[in-house]
Write a protein that holds these residues in place. Structure first.
Motif, mmCIF file in Angstrom:
data_model
loop_
_atom_site.group_PDB
_atom_site.id
_atom_site.type_symbol
_atom_site.label_atom_id
_atom_site.label_comp_id
_atom_site.label_asym_id
_atom_site.label_seq_id
_atom_site.Cartn_x
_atom_site.Cartn_y
_atom_site.Cartn_z
ATOM 1 N N SER A 1 0.827 -1.195 0.000
ATOM 2 C CA SER A 1 0.000 0.000 0.000
ATOM 3 C C SER A 1 0.869 1.254 0.000
ATOM 4 O O SER A 1 0.602 2.213 -0.740
ATOM 5 C CB SER A 1 -0.918 -0.005 1.216
ATOM 6 O OG SER A 1 -1.737 1.130 1.220
ATOM 7 N N TYR B 1 2.505 1.657 -3.365
ATOM 8 C CA TYR B 1 1.513 2.150 -4.323
ATOM 9 C C TYR B 1 1.283 3.642 -4.141
ATOM 10 O O TYR B 1 1.212 4.397 -5.122
ATOM 11 C CB TYR B 1 0.201 1.374 -4.167
ATOM 12 C CG TYR B 1 -0.932 1.962 -4.978
ATOM 13 C CD1 TYR B 1 -0.960 1.831 -6.362
ATOM 14 C CD2 TYR B 1 -1.961 2.664 -4.360
ATOM 15 C CE1 TYR B 1 -1.990 2.376 -7.107
ATOM 16 C CE2 TYR B 1 -2.997 3.217 -5.091
ATOM 17 C CZ TYR B 1 -3.007 3.072 -6.465
ATOM 18 O OH TYR B 1 -4.021 3.619 -7.205
ATOM 19 N N GLU B 2 1.174 4.085 -2.888
ATOM 20 C CA GLU B 2 0.957 5.510 -2.603
ATOM 21 C C GLU B 2 2.089 6.364 -3.174
ATOM 22 O O GLU B 2 1.838 7.448 -3.714
ATOM 23 C CB GLU B 2 0.839 5.742 -1.091
ATOM 24 C CG GLU B 2 -0.407 5.176 -0.458
ATOM 25 C CD GLU B 2 -1.686 5.866 -0.901
ATOM 26 O OE1 GLU B 2 -1.670 7.090 -1.120
ATOM 27 O OE2 GLU B 2 -2.702 5.158 -1.037
ATOM 28 N N LYS B 3 3.321 5.878 -3.092
ATOM 29 C CA LYS B 3 4.494 6.643 -3.552
ATOM 30 C C LYS B 3 4.521 6.766 -5.077
ATOM 31 O O LYS B 3 4.874 7.818 -5.611
ATOM 32 C CB LYS B 3 5.782 5.987 -3.074
ATOM 33 C CG LYS B 3 6.030 6.161 -1.599
ATOM 34 C CD LYS B 3 7.308 5.475 -1.173
ATOM 35 C CE LYS B 3 7.500 5.570 0.338
ATOM 36 N NZ LYS B 3 8.664 4.819 0.805
ATOM 37 N N GLU B 4 4.161 5.697 -5.768
ATOM 38 C CA GLU B 4 4.282 5.714 -7.228
ATOM 39 C C GLU B 4 2.947 5.889 -7.955
ATOM 40 O O GLU B 4 2.910 5.918 -9.182
ATOM 41 C CB GLU B 4 4.992 4.449 -7.716
ATOM 42 C CG GLU B 4 4.321 3.160 -7.310
ATOM 43 C CD GLU B 4 5.151 1.925 -7.633
ATOM 44 O OE1 GLU B 4 4.564 0.837 -7.622
ATOM 45 O OE2 GLU B 4 6.359 2.024 -7.880
ATOM 46 N N GLN B 5 1.898 6.068 -7.242
ATOM 47 C CA GLN B 5 0.556 6.168 -7.798
ATOM 48 C C GLN B 5 0.445 7.257 -8.868
ATOM 49 O O GLN B 5 -0.149 7.040 -9.926
ATOM 50 C CB GLN B 5 -0.427 6.428 -6.657
ATOM 51 C CG GLN B 5 -1.815 6.817 -7.074
ATOM 52 C CD GLN B 5 -2.685 7.159 -5.866
ATOM 53 O OE1 GLN B 5 -2.277 6.996 -4.733
ATOM 54 N NE2 GLN B 5 -3.869 7.658 -6.122
ATOM 55 N N LEU C 1 1.951 6.182 -12.354
ATOM 56 C CA LEU C 1 1.532 4.926 -12.986
ATOM 57 C C LEU C 1 0.479 5.160 -14.072
ATOM 58 O O LEU C 1 -0.405 6.008 -13.912
ATOM 59 C CB LEU C 1 0.955 3.966 -11.947
ATOM 60 C CG LEU C 1 1.912 3.404 -10.905
ATOM 61 C CD1 LEU C 1 1.132 2.564 -9.872
ATOM 62 C CD2 LEU C 1 2.985 2.538 -11.548
ATOM 63 N N LYS D 1 -2.384 1.142 -12.497
ATOM 64 C CA LYS D 1 -2.955 1.710 -11.279
ATOM 65 C C LYS D 1 -4.190 0.895 -10.847
ATOM 66 O O LYS D 1 -4.325 0.534 -9.682
ATOM 67 C CB LYS D 1 -3.333 3.170 -11.562
ATOM 68 C CG LYS D 1 -3.662 3.993 -10.388
ATOM 69 C CD LYS D 1 -3.912 5.430 -10.882
ATOM 70 C CE LYS D 1 -4.072 6.380 -9.768
ATOM 71 N NZ LYS D 1 -4.306 7.742 -10.213
ATOM 72 N N GLN D 2 -5.060 0.604 -11.829
ATOM 73 C CA GLN D 2 -6.267 -0.178 -11.549
ATOM 74 C C GLN D 2 -5.905 -1.578 -11.059
ATOM 75 O O GLN D 2 -6.486 -2.086 -10.107
ATOM 76 C CB GLN D 2 -7.142 -0.256 -12.825
ATOM 77 C CG GLN D 2 -8.414 -1.053 -12.640
ATOM 78 C CD GLN D 2 -9.341 -0.431 -11.611
ATOM 79 O OE1 GLN D 2 -9.499 0.780 -11.550
ATOM 80 N NE2 GLN D 2 -9.968 -1.269 -10.799
ATOM 81 N N ARG E 1 -3.145 -2.576 -9.526
ATOM 82 C CA ARG E 1 -2.582 -2.500 -8.163
ATOM 83 C C ARG E 1 -3.672 -2.273 -7.120
ATOM 84 O O ARG E 1 -3.636 -2.850 -6.030
ATOM 85 C CB ARG E 1 -1.539 -1.380 -8.079
ATOM 86 C CG ARG E 1 -0.323 -1.596 -8.927
ATOM 87 C CD ARG E 1 0.856 -2.099 -8.130
ATOM 88 N NE ARG E 1 1.998 -2.410 -8.951
ATOM 89 C CZ ARG E 1 2.981 -1.577 -9.247
ATOM 90 N NH1 ARG E 1 2.982 -0.356 -8.752
ATOM 91 N NH2 ARG E 1 3.980 -1.968 -10.004
ATOM 92 N N GLU E 2 -4.635 -1.414 -7.445
ATOM 93 C CA GLU E 2 -5.739 -1.169 -6.518
ATOM 94 C C GLU E 2 -6.549 -2.454 -6.303
ATOM 95 O O GLU E 2 -6.954 -2.754 -5.181
ATOM 96 C CB GLU E 2 -6.641 -0.044 -7.038
ATOM 97 C CG GLU E 2 -6.005 1.323 -6.929
ATOM 98 C CD GLU E 2 -6.822 2.429 -7.577
ATOM 99 O OE1 GLU E 2 -7.923 2.145 -8.115
ATOM 100 O OE2 GLU E 2 -6.357 3.586 -7.545
#
Length: 169
Positions: A69, A72-76, A79, A84-85, A87-88
């Motif tokens: 998480s 993901y927040e760092k590279e969101q 992406l 992005k979808q 990973r979410e």
């Protein structure tokens, strides 16, 4: 004829009263007996060990979710939308897997505890029955069952006998 009937009725009432006067009642504290059993101590230790194992597994899963998480927040922002979808979706699936594991663990713990206690309780009930039959008791009440009152002068405490029957001190 009527005198014989009255005489028989009086004899029957006297016999019934005498039989009731000799009736023996007992009481036992099954919780005290169960807690003295090595099987209970082992069952409790087994459940605690299983609980710790489940907690460690969940903690590991939560830490993995936390790391992914945070990554993901760092590279969101950089992406592409499709990644992005994906990973979410992965994060959501991990979260759901943790929730399902928690529920499964709780059910498994409850089942394990129930099975272990069922065997222990059956053993105690059998010992109570043996004490009751050997001692000629009409009824043995369990004080651990929340009974509001038991006359300890009119009822015999058979807890020590039940413990003895189970080989406990």
């Amino acid at each position: 004829m009527m005198k014989k009937f009255i005489l028989c009725a009086i004899c029957a009432i006297c016999g019934f009263t005498a039989a009731n006067a000799q009736a023996k009642f007992g009481h036992v504290n099954s919780q005290e007996v169960i807690q003295a059993m090595p099987e209970f101590t082992k069952a409790r230790a087994d459940i605690e060990a299983l609980t710790k194992q489940y907690e460690a597994d969940l903690k590991s899963m939560q830490e993995e979710l936390q790391k992914k998480s945070e990554a993901y927040e760092k590279e969101q922002a950089t992406l592409p939308a499709n990644i992005k979808q994906r990973r979410e979706t992965e994060l959501q699936e991990m979260y759901q897997k943790i929730q399902q594991s928690y529920q499964d663990n709780q059910q498994a713990l409850a089942k394990e505890q129930q099975e272990k206690m069922q065997a222990i309780t059956a053993k105690v009930v059998d010992a109570i029955k043996q004490v009751g039959q050997a001692g000629g008791y009409v009824y043995i009440m369990d004080m651990a069952g929340g009974i509001p009152y038991i006359s300890t002068t009119l009822s015999t405490d058979v807890t020590a006998q039940v413990k003895s029957k189970l080989g406990l001190k």
